[in-house]
Design a protein around this motif. Structure first.
Motif, PDB file in Angstrom:
ATOM      1  N   ARG A  13       0.842  -1.197   0.000  1.00  0.00           N
ATOM      2  CA  ARG A  13       0.000   0.000   0.000  1.00  0.00           C
ATOM      3  C   ARG A  13       0.877   1.247   0.000  1.00  0.00           C
ATOM      4  O   ARG A  13       1.942   1.271   0.622  1.00  0.00           O
ATOM      5  CB  ARG A  13      -0.912   0.028   1.236  1.00  0.00           C
ATOM      6  N   LEU A  14       0.397   2.269  -0.714  1.00  0.00           N
ATOM      7  CA  LEU A  14       1.109   3.552  -0.747  1.00  0.00           C
ATOM      8  C   LEU A  14       0.101   4.670  -0.966  1.00  0.00           C
ATOM      9  O   LEU A  14      -0.811   4.546  -1.781  1.00  0.00           O
ATOM     10  CB  LEU A  14       2.145   3.569  -1.873  1.00  0.00           C
ATOM     11  N   SER A  15       0.259   5.777  -0.227  1.00  0.00           N
ATOM     12  CA  SER A  15      -0.636   6.924  -0.415  1.00  0.00           C
ATOM     13  C   SER A  15       0.007   8.172   0.141  1.00  0.00           C
ATOM     14  O   SER A  15       1.121   8.147   0.658  1.00  0.00           O
ATOM     15  CB  SER A  15      -1.978   6.677   0.288  1.00  0.00           C
ATOM     16  N   LYS A  16      -0.714   9.296   0.051  1.00  0.00           N
ATOM     17  CA  LYS A  16      -0.194  10.578   0.530  1.00  0.00           C
ATOM     18  C   LYS A  16       0.042  10.583   2.030  1.00  0.00           C
ATOM     19  O   LYS A  16       0.869  11.336   2.525  1.00  0.00           O
ATOM     20  CB  LYS A  16      -1.162  11.709   0.160  1.00  0.00           C
ATOM     21  N   ASP A  17      -0.712   9.762   2.769  1.00  0.00           N
ATOM     22  CA  ASP A  17      -0.522   9.775   4.223  1.00  0.00           C
ATOM     23  C   ASP A  17       0.800   9.130   4.636  1.00  0.00           C
ATOM     24  O   ASP A  17       1.134   9.066   5.811  1.00  0.00           O
ATOM     25  CB  ASP A  17      -1.695   9.127   4.964  1.00  0.00           C
ATOM     26  N   ASP A  18       1.555   8.668   3.625  1.00  0.00           N
ATOM     27  CA  ASP A  18       2.880   8.122   3.905  1.00  0.00           C
ATOM     28  C   ASP A  18       3.965   9.172   3.708  1.00  0.00           C
ATOM     29  O   ASP A  18       5.151   8.862   3.734  1.00  0.00           O
ATOM     30  CB  ASP A  18       3.169   6.926   2.985  1.00  0.00           C
ATOM     31  N   GLY A  19       3.554  10.430   3.489  1.00  0.00           N
ATOM     32  CA  GLY A  19       4.532  11.485   3.266  1.00  0.00           C
ATOM     33  C   GLY A  19       5.051  11.413   1.840  1.00  0.00           C
ATOM     34  O   GLY A  19       4.375  10.946   0.935  1.00  0.00           O
ATOM     35  N   TYR A  49      -1.412  -8.329  -3.345  1.00  0.00           N
ATOM     36  CA  TYR A  49      -2.611  -7.509  -3.191  1.00  0.00           C
ATOM     37  C   TYR A  49      -2.095  -6.081  -3.072  1.00  0.00           C
ATOM     38  O   TYR A  49      -1.365  -5.759  -2.126  1.00  0.00           O
ATOM     39  CB  TYR A  49      -3.386  -7.892  -1.928  1.00  0.00           C
ATOM     40  N   VAL A  50      -2.452  -5.215  -4.030  1.00  0.00           N
ATOM     41  CA  VAL A  50      -1.831  -3.896  -4.111  1.00  0.00           C
ATOM     42  C   VAL A  50      -2.865  -2.775  -4.103  1.00  0.00           C
ATOM     43  O   VAL A  50      -3.786  -2.758  -4.931  1.00  0.00           O
ATOM     44  CB  VAL A  50      -0.957  -3.774  -5.387  1.00  0.00           C
ATOM     45  N   ASP A  51      -2.710  -1.838  -3.173  1.00  0.00           N
ATOM     46  CA  ASP A  51      -3.524  -0.618  -3.123  1.00  0.00           C
ATOM     47  C   ASP A  51      -2.583   0.564  -3.319  1.00  0.00           C
ATOM     48  O   ASP A  51      -1.919   1.000  -2.381  1.00  0.00           O
ATOM     49  CB  ASP A  51      -4.256  -0.498  -1.784  1.00  0.00           C
ATOM     50  N   ASP A  52      -2.518   1.075  -4.526  1.00  0.00           N
ATOM     51  CA  ASP A  52      -1.641   2.204  -4.839  1.00  0.00           C
ATOM     52  C   ASP A  52      -2.489   3.473  -4.883  1.00  0.00           C
ATOM     53  O   ASP A  52      -3.353   3.629  -5.741  1.00  0.00           O
ATOM     54  CB  ASP A  52      -0.956   1.979  -6.186  1.00  0.00           C
ATOM     55  N   GLY A  53      -2.246   4.378  -3.937  1.00  0.00           N
ATOM     56  CA  GLY A  53      -3.007   5.625  -3.889  1.00  0.00           C
ATOM     57  C   GLY A  53      -4.164   5.581  -2.913  1.00  0.00           C
ATOM     58  O   GLY A  53      -5.085   6.390  -3.015  1.00  0.00           O
ATOM     59  N   TYR A  54      -4.145   4.648  -1.975  1.00  0.00           N
ATOM     60  CA  TYR A  54      -5.224   4.541  -0.990  1.00  0.00           C
ATOM     61  C   TYR A  54      -4.689   4.775   0.417  1.00  0.00           C
ATOM     62  O   TYR A  54      -3.667   4.218   0.802  1.00  0.00           O
ATOM     63  CB  TYR A  54      -5.889   3.163  -1.063  1.00  0.00           C
ATOM     64  N   SER A  55      -5.405   5.596   1.172  1.00  0.00           N
ATOM     65  CA  SER A  55      -4.996   5.933   2.532  1.00  0.00           C
ATOM     66  C   SER A  55      -5.091   4.726   3.447  1.00  0.00           C
ATOM     67  O   SER A  55      -5.993   3.882   3.316  1.00  0.00           O
ATOM     68  CB  SER A  55      -5.867   7.062   3.077  1.00  0.00           C
TER      69      SER A  55
END
Length: 230
Positions: A13-19, A49-55
């Motif tokens: 997972r990766l998103s803006k809340d990761d800086g 299982y990939v969530d790219d762009g999800y908080s």
């Protein structure tokens, strides 16, 4: 389902809340790390299982929900993430999955960088504190992003992704708008018709009869994703 046929779920997972999207957090890097760990430790039948762009501040993520469904269906033996923050940044939800949901379904959970393995009881004590810290980090990052946006707005910067019809982004400064010579005449024509006293429906009919191009035509030219044969 037989245990040796169950899936080893590699969740990314990766998103803006990761800086800032450092390479160390990128989806590609996470995938490589998880697969290397799984191979080295003898975990087979791996599935990403990939969530790219999800908080991570909530569980409303497509791949994560798919993972939960597969766990409920008894398809998953082990879940592996880079660290606990990949699983989530809401300490109550994340703790519930780690301490209740996974054990209830016989799923082993591993967070590589945190040294967490649900098969090791000694790791359970520190895990809740990491989840709280992860949530605090997400909230702090969110505040910083909102503050930066407010500052840019107050200074007159244009921050939307696209320019309104009649304008275009300044090639020298994407936070500044300039008049678009191709579409500005259409906007001026709209105002002139309104000044004549025409209502919305009459203006729309006039534009249609005169075959004035719609805004989506220009978007189709620029982005190649709008289709409108009329």
């Amino acid at each position: 389902m037989e245990k040796d046929k169950k899936v080893t779920a590699l969740y990314c997972r990766l998103s803006k809340d990761d800086g800032s999207a450092h390479e160390s957090l990128s989806i590609r890097t996470q995938k490589a790390m998880l697969m290397e760990y799984a191979t080295r430790n003898g975990f087979g039948n791996c599935q990403y299982y990939v969530d790219d762009g999800y908080s991570g501040t909530n569980s409303d993520r497509p791949a994560f929900q798919e993972l939960l469904d597969d766990i409920r269906d008894g398809k998953v033996a082990t879940v592996i993430t880079k660290d606990q923050s990949r699983l989530g940044r809401n300490h109550i939800e994340t703790g519930t999955y780690m301490e209740i949901f996974f054990p209830e379904h016989g799923v082993r959970y591993i967070a590589i960088n945190d040294g967490y393995d649900s098969n090791e009881q000694s790791q359970m004590d520190i895990a809740p504190f990491r989840n709280i810290i992860n949530e605090m980090y997400a909230k702090d990052t969110s505040r910083k992003i909102k503050s930066a946006l407010r500052t840019r707005k107050k200074s007159g910067k244009y921050i939307s992704s696209g320019a309104p019809f009649g304008y275009q982004k300044d090639p020298a400064d994407h936070n500044h708008l300039v008049i678009d010579p191709n579409t500005a005449p259409v906007v001026e024509y709209l105002y002139s018709l309104a000044e004549e006293g025409l209502g919305l429906h009459r203006i729309a009919k006039r534009l249609h009869d005169e075959k004035v191009l719609k805004p989506c035509y220009y978007k189709k030219e620029m982005f190649g994703r709008f289709i409108d044969d009329e």
